[in-house]
Design an enzyme around this catalytic site. Structure first.
Site, PDB file in Angstrom:
ATOM      1  N   ARG A 167       0.859  -1.188   0.000  1.00  0.00           N
ATOM      2  CA  ARG A 167       0.000   0.000   0.000  1.00  0.00           C
ATOM      3  C   ARG A 167       0.894   1.236   0.000  1.00  0.00           C
ATOM      4  NH1 ARG A 167      -5.413  -1.203   1.089  1.00  0.00           N
ATOM      5  NH2 ARG A 167      -5.777  -3.327   1.854  1.00  0.00           N
ATOM      6  N   HIS A 187     -12.236  -2.689  -1.945  1.00  0.00           N
ATOM      7  CA  HIS A 187     -13.328  -1.735  -2.125  1.00  0.00           C
ATOM      8  C   HIS A 187     -13.742  -1.653  -3.591  1.00  0.00           C
ATOM      9  CE1 HIS A 187     -12.564  -0.502   1.970  1.00  0.00           C
ATOM     10  NE2 HIS A 187     -13.512   0.417   1.910  1.00  0.00           N
ATOM     11  N   ARG A 237      -9.976   5.875  -3.278  1.00  0.00           N
ATOM     12  CA  ARG A 237      -9.047   4.942  -2.636  1.00  0.00           C
ATOM     13  C   ARG A 237      -7.597   5.323  -2.921  1.00  0.00           C
ATOM     14  NH1 ARG A 237     -10.859   2.802   1.441  1.00  0.00           N
ATOM     15  NH2 ARG A 237      -9.532   0.962   1.269  1.00  0.00           N
ATOM     16  N   HIS A 260      -4.366   2.731  -1.853  1.00  0.00           N
ATOM     17  CA  HIS A 260      -4.094   1.888  -3.021  1.00  0.00           C
ATOM     18  C   HIS A 260      -3.341   2.655  -4.092  1.00  0.00           C
ATOM     19  CE1 HIS A 260      -6.413  -1.620  -1.839  1.00  0.00           C
ATOM     20  NE2 HIS A 260      -7.434  -0.852  -1.530  1.00  0.00           N
TER      21      HIS A 260
END
Length: 359
Positions: free
Chosen positions: A83, A119, A172, A178
């Protein structure tokens, strides 16, 4: 491969910096869109709404969400995706340790691996089901000779789909959870899972035994895969200590973002749906005379959405990890039991005496 990943990561960081610099004023909207893609909202908002309006779509939505999230977990374990908020601290590609600065937010510190985005995958698979269902129902009402109207309707619904997916993906990436390629993989993966279930009609008539066997398979495969890699000295929970190390605020670390927390939540929902949809309460209410009445369905929708919002106030203790997983499973299982069996049956009981009095 390592060079290509570094290239994607480094360019992804530049995109995140650009978004955080130029779109900071839209934080509230982007945070809202991130919540739109939260897999937990599938069970507390989308499912109760669609199940009461169309049981076939609601059932398919749960299966797609659960299987999609399970695939997401397996691919996270295989791909070992970093990440952004911790990668910039761990990587060695920046000279003189001059790593770029990325802003973190309360929803940034996810603890599982980052690829593909859960997500984005959850959002795309569920919205794919909703859009295809809406198109199917809308087209059936139209004049079959009106080709232009069909095309306009198709374009309208799919434009909504892509607008939501792009917004979720940007949100995101914006919060540094991300990289861009991870959300793209998530969207593609979610659509593939949803499309596969478009050609799997058997789930609508699945027995309780089928639900239990599916649950057992998903759990044993995940556990076996985890233990097998542990024997090979590969720690699939490698991302959790890194997330805790580089999260700007320890309060932003939540146990419900760990890989096993999502697995337990999904198994609980599928387990609860299996019991609910094969229960006597469901058969008497939703499959009875009242089940075909619009007033009954609308009351079920309102009651379900209201009661499920109260579930957010139920705090599961996190001091013991195993206890958390058990209680999380039970809480998740209670959601479809409430929506599919308990609420419809209670409304059915309340409506039946009043109708007898009128007669």
């Amino acid at each position: 491969l390592s060079f290509k990943m570094d290239f994607l990561h480094r360019n992804g960081v530049l995109i995140i910096q650009h978004l955080q610099k130029d779109y900071r004023a839209y934080y509230n909207f982007l945070n809202f869109m991130s919540n739109v893609g939260d897999p937990r909202n599938i069970f507390s908002i989308y499912f109760p709404l669609w199940f009461q309006l169309n049981q076939t779509v609601g059932t398919k939505m749960i299966w797609v969400a659960v299987i999609g999230d399970w695939f997401n977990l397996i691919f996270k374990w295989i791909l070992f995706g970093h990440r952004p908020y911790w990668w910039i601290q761990e990587t060695q590609i920046y000279p003189n340790r001059s790593s770029p600065c990325l802003e973190q937010f309360p929803t940034t510190c996810e603890t599982g691996p980052g690829s593909p985005s859960g997500h984005a995958m959850g959002s795309s698979c569920v919205w794919y089901v909703m859009v295809t269902a809406a198109l199917s129902n809308t087209v059936s009402w139209m004049d079959k000779s009106s080709t232009t109207l069909h095309r306009l309707t198709w374009s309208f619904f799919w434009s909504i789909f892509w607008l939501i997916q792009i917004s979720v993906c940007i949100s995101r990436v914006f919060i540094a959870t991300h990289f861009p390629h991870q959300v793209i993989l998530g969207v593609i993966g979610g659509m593939l899972v949803a499309e596969a279930f478009e050609h799997t009609p058997g789930i609508q008539t699945a027995s309780l035994s089928t639900y239990l066997k599916t649950n057992l398979f998903l759990f044993l495969f995940s556990l076996g895969f985890y233990l097998l890699l542990r024997l090979l000295d590969i720690d699939l929970l490698w991302s959790v200590p890194i997330a805790k190390k580089w999260c700007a605020n320890p309060d932003w670390i939540h146990i419900d973002t760990t890989p096993f927390a999502g697995l337990v939540r999904n198994l609980g929902v599928l387990f609860g749906l299996g019991f609910a949809i094969n229960s006597e309460m469901f058969l008497r209410s939703c499959r009875g005379e009242n089940g075909y009445k619009l007033s009954f369905r609308l009351l079920c929708v309102v009651a379900s959405l209201t009661i499920l919002q109260l579930y957010h106030f139920i705090q599961i203790p996190t001091h013991t990890e195993h206890l958390f997983y058990v209680l999380s499973f039970c809480k998740s299982a209670s959601i479809p039991l409430t929506v599919v069996a308990l609420i419809p049956y209670c409304i059915h009981v309340l409506m039946t005496p009043s109708e007898k009095k009128i007669d």
